[in-house]
Motif scaffolding. Structure first.
Motif, PDB file in Angstrom:
ATOM      1  N   MET A  77       5.559 -18.731  24.253  1.00  0.00           N
ATOM      2  CA  MET A  77       5.016 -20.084  24.298  1.00  0.00           C
ATOM      3  C   MET A  77       3.493 -20.071  24.192  1.00  0.00           C
ATOM      4  O   MET A  77       2.899 -21.009  23.673  1.00  0.00           O
ATOM      5  N   CYS A  78       2.858 -18.994  24.648  1.00  0.00           N
ATOM      6  CA  CYS A  78       1.397 -18.923  24.608  1.00  0.00           C
ATOM      7  C   CYS A  78       0.884 -18.465  23.242  1.00  0.00           C
ATOM      8  O   CYS A  78      -0.323 -18.403  23.024  1.00  0.00           O
ATOM      9  N   GLY A  79       1.794 -18.135  22.314  1.00  0.00           N
ATOM     10  CA  GLY A  79       1.404 -17.791  20.960  1.00  0.00           C
ATOM     11  C   GLY A  79       1.354 -16.301  20.652  1.00  0.00           C
ATOM     12  O   GLY A  79       1.126 -15.911  19.515  1.00  0.00           O
ATOM     13  N   GLU A  80       1.555 -15.455  21.643  1.00  0.00           N
ATOM     14  CA  GLU A  80       1.531 -14.005  21.432  1.00  0.00           C
ATOM     15  C   GLU A  80       2.876 -13.492  20.945  1.00  0.00           C
ATOM     16  O   GLU A  80       3.930 -13.997  21.357  1.00  0.00           O
ATOM     17  N   ARG A  81       2.832 -12.482  20.079  1.00  0.00           N
ATOM     18  CA  ARG A  81       4.067 -11.832  19.630  1.00  0.00           C
ATOM     19  C   ARG A  81       4.666 -11.073  20.803  1.00  0.00           C
ATOM     20  O   ARG A  81       3.960 -10.379  21.543  1.00  0.00           O
ATOM     21  N   LEU A  82       5.973 -11.212  20.979  1.00  0.00           N
ATOM     22  CA  LEU A  82       6.661 -10.543  22.083  1.00  0.00           C
ATOM     23  C   LEU A  82       6.975  -9.098  21.719  1.00  0.00           C
ATOM     24  O   LEU A  82       7.296  -8.788  20.568  1.00  0.00           O
ATOM     25  N   GLU A  83       6.888  -8.232  22.709  1.00  0.00           N
ATOM     26  CA  GLU A  83       7.285  -6.838  22.541  1.00  0.00           C
ATOM     27  C   GLU A  83       8.809  -6.776  22.463  1.00  0.00           C
ATOM     28  O   GLU A  83       9.503  -7.776  22.673  1.00  0.00           O
ATOM     29  N   GLU A  84       9.338  -5.590  22.188  1.00  0.00           N
ATOM     30  CA  GLU A  84      10.797  -5.443  22.065  1.00  0.00           C
ATOM     31  C   GLU A  84      11.542  -5.810  23.344  1.00  0.00           C
ATOM     32  O   GLU A  84      12.692  -6.233  23.292  1.00  0.00           O
ATOM     33  N   ASP A  85      10.901  -5.641  24.517  1.00  0.00           N
ATOM     34  CA  ASP A  85      11.548  -5.994  25.786  1.00  0.00           C
ATOM     35  C   ASP A  85      11.486  -7.490  26.073  1.00  0.00           C
ATOM     36  O   ASP A  85      11.941  -7.952  27.116  1.00  0.00           O
ATOM     37  N   LEU A  86      10.918  -8.265  25.130  1.00  0.00           N
ATOM     38  CA  LEU A  86      10.803  -9.729  25.204  1.00  0.00           C
ATOM     39  C   LEU A  86       9.958 -10.201  26.387  1.00  0.00           C
ATOM     40  O   LEU A  86      10.178 -11.273  26.940  1.00  0.00           O
ATOM     41  N   VAL A  87       8.959  -9.388  26.754  1.00  0.00           N
ATOM     42  CA  VAL A  87       7.992  -9.754  27.781  1.00  0.00           C
ATOM     43  C   VAL A  87       6.647  -9.930  27.106  1.00  0.00           C
ATOM     44  O   VAL A  87       6.209  -9.081  26.330  1.00  0.00           O
ATOM     45  N   CYS A  88       5.967 -11.031  27.416  1.00  0.00           N
ATOM     46  CA  CYS A  88       4.659 -11.321  26.825  1.00  0.00           C
ATOM     47  C   CYS A  88       3.575 -10.493  27.520  1.00  0.00           C
ATOM     48  O   CYS A  88       3.470 -10.517  28.754  1.00  0.00           O
ATOM     49  N   VAL A  89       2.768  -9.785  26.742  1.00  0.00           N
ATOM     50  CA  VAL A  89       1.697  -8.969  27.311  1.00  0.00           C
ATOM     51  C   VAL A  89       0.531  -9.822  27.807  1.00  0.00           C
ATOM     52  O   VAL A  89      -0.267  -9.377  28.627  1.00  0.00           O
ATOM     53  N   LYS A  90       0.419 -11.067  27.342  1.00  0.00           N
ATOM     54  CA  LYS A  90      -0.686 -11.933  27.742  1.00  0.00           C
ATOM     55  C   LYS A  90      -0.379 -12.718  29.020  1.00  0.00           C
ATOM     56  O   LYS A  90      -1.184 -12.751  29.934  1.00  0.00           O
ATOM     57  N   CYS A  91       0.798 -13.348  29.079  1.00  0.00           N
ATOM     58  CA  CYS A  91       1.098 -14.226  30.219  1.00  0.00           C
ATOM     59  C   CYS A  91       2.241 -13.719  31.107  1.00  0.00           C
ATOM     60  O   CYS A  91       2.586 -14.356  32.087  1.00  0.00           O
ATOM     61  N   ASN A  92       2.843 -12.595  30.736  1.00  0.00           N
ATOM     62  CA  ASN A  92       3.934 -11.951  31.492  1.00  0.00           C
ATOM     63  C   ASN A  92       5.226 -12.754  31.553  1.00  0.00           C
ATOM     64  O   ASN A  92       6.114 -12.434  32.339  1.00  0.00           O
ATOM     65  N   LYS A  93       5.341 -13.793  30.739  1.00  0.00           N
ATOM     66  CA  LYS A  93       6.596 -14.550  30.690  1.00  0.00           C
ATOM     67  C   LYS A  93       7.676 -13.661  30.079  1.00  0.00           C
ATOM     68  O   LYS A  93       7.439 -12.953  29.111  1.00  0.00           O
ATOM     69  N   GLN A  94       8.869 -13.692  30.669  1.00  0.00           N
ATOM     70  CA  GLN A  94       9.971 -12.877  30.180  1.00  0.00           C
ATOM     71  C   GLN A  94      11.030 -13.780  29.554  1.00  0.00           C
ATOM     72  O   GLN A  94      11.341 -14.849  30.063  1.00  0.00           O
ATOM     73  N   TYR A  95      11.561 -13.326  28.413  1.00  0.00           N
ATOM     74  CA  TYR A  95      12.567 -14.081  27.677  1.00  0.00           C
ATOM     75  C   TYR A  95      13.865 -13.281  27.615  1.00  0.00           C
ATOM     76  O   TYR A  95      13.868 -12.062  27.754  1.00  0.00           O
ATOM     77  N   ILE A  96      14.954 -14.003  27.360  1.00  0.00           N
ATOM     78  CA  ILE A  96      16.271 -13.391  27.187  1.00  0.00           C
ATOM     79  C   ILE A  96      16.833 -13.885  25.870  1.00  0.00           C
ATOM     80  O   ILE A  96      16.771 -15.078  25.561  1.00  0.00           O
ATOM     81  N   CYS A  97      17.382 -12.970  25.080  1.00  0.00           N
ATOM     82  CA  CYS A  97      17.994 -13.326  23.799  1.00  0.00           C
ATOM     83  C   CYS A  97      19.503 -13.308  23.957  1.00  0.00           C
ATOM     84  O   CYS A  97      20.087 -12.284  24.321  1.00  0.00           O
ATOM     85  N   ASP A  98      20.138 -14.447  23.699  1.00  0.00           N
ATOM     86  CA  ASP A  98      21.599 -14.530  23.745  1.00  0.00           C
ATOM     87  C   ASP A  98      22.145 -13.806  22.516  1.00  0.00           C
ATOM     88  O   ASP A  98      21.871 -14.220  21.389  1.00  0.00           O
ATOM     89  N   PRO A  99      22.931 -12.743  22.709  1.00  0.00           N
ATOM     90  CA  PRO A  99      23.403 -11.971  21.558  1.00  0.00           C
ATOM     91  C   PRO A  99      24.345 -12.731  20.632  1.00  0.00           C
ATOM     92  O   PRO A  99      24.418 -12.435  19.444  1.00  0.00           O
ATOM     93  N   GLU A 100      25.040 -13.723  21.145  1.00  0.00           N
ATOM     94  CA  GLU A 100      25.982 -14.476  20.311  1.00  0.00           C
ATOM     95  C   GLU A 100      25.274 -15.528  19.469  1.00  0.00           C
ATOM     96  O   GLU A 100      25.501 -15.634  18.270  1.00  0.00           O
ATOM     97  N   SER A 101      24.413 -16.322  20.094  1.00  0.00           N
ATOM     98  CA  SER A 101      23.737 -17.407  19.372  1.00  0.00           C
ATOM     99  C   SER A 101      22.407 -16.961  18.756  1.00  0.00           C
ATOM    100  O   SER A 101      21.852 -17.662  17.936  1.00  0.00           O
ATOM    101  N   HIS A 102      21.913 -15.810  19.197  1.00  0.00           N
ATOM    102  CA  HIS A 102      20.615 -15.279  18.753  1.00  0.00           C
ATOM    103  C   HIS A 102      19.492 -16.273  19.058  1.00  0.00           C
ATOM    104  O   HIS A 102      18.564 -16.458  18.287  1.00  0.00           O
TER     105      HIS A 102
END
Length: 106
Positions: A77-102
Motif C-alpha cells: 500500500m505504501c508503494g514499495e515492491r514486496l519481497e518474496e515473503d510478502l513483507v514490506c521492507v519500508k512499513c513492515n506490513k505483511q500480506y498473505i496470498c490466497d493460493p486459489e484466487s491469487h
C-alpha cells in the motif's frame, strides 16, 4: 497514459456502440506511456510499469510490466515492491496470498 475505448477501431466505420469502459481503482500507479486496451480493470494499489501494454485485468497490489503486461511481483500500500515473503521492507506490513484466487490481503 493511453486509454483506448474501442477494441477493434476503424476510422471509416462508426463503432460508438462498441465502446468499453476501463476502470482504474483507488491508489493505482500508472507509469509513463503505459497503454490500456479498453475494458480492463486496474486493481487498487496496483503498479503498472512505464511502457507497459495492459491487455487484461490487473489484480489489486499487482506489479505488471512488459508488452503484453505480465505480473512480475506485488506492491505494498505504501508503494514499495514486496519481497518474496510478502513483507514490506519500508512499513513492515505483511500480506498473505490466497493460493486459489491469487489475491493478496493485508
Amino acid at each position: 497514459m493511453v486509454f483506448t475505448n474501442i477494441f477493434n477501431p476503424r476510422a471509416a466505420i462508426r463503432k460508438m456502440d462498441q465502446v468499453r469502459n476501463t476502470l482504474v481503482k483507488n491508489h493505482a500507479t500508472l507509469g509513463a506511456i503505459c497503454t490500456f486496451i479498453c475494458g480492463v480493470t486496474i486493481g487498487s494499489y496496483a503498479f503498472v510499469g512505464a511502457g507497459t501494454v495492459v491487455t487484461r485485468d490487473v489484480p489489486d497490489h499487482a506489479l505488471v510490466t512488459g508488452n503484453p503486461a505480465r505480473q512480475t511481483g506485488w506492491v505494498c500500500m505504501c508503494g514499495e515492491r514486496l519481497e518474496e515473503d510478502l513483507v514490506c521492507v519500508k512499513c513492515n506490513k505483511q500480506y498473505i496470498c490466497d493460493p486459489e484466487s491469487h489475491k493478496l490481503t493485508a
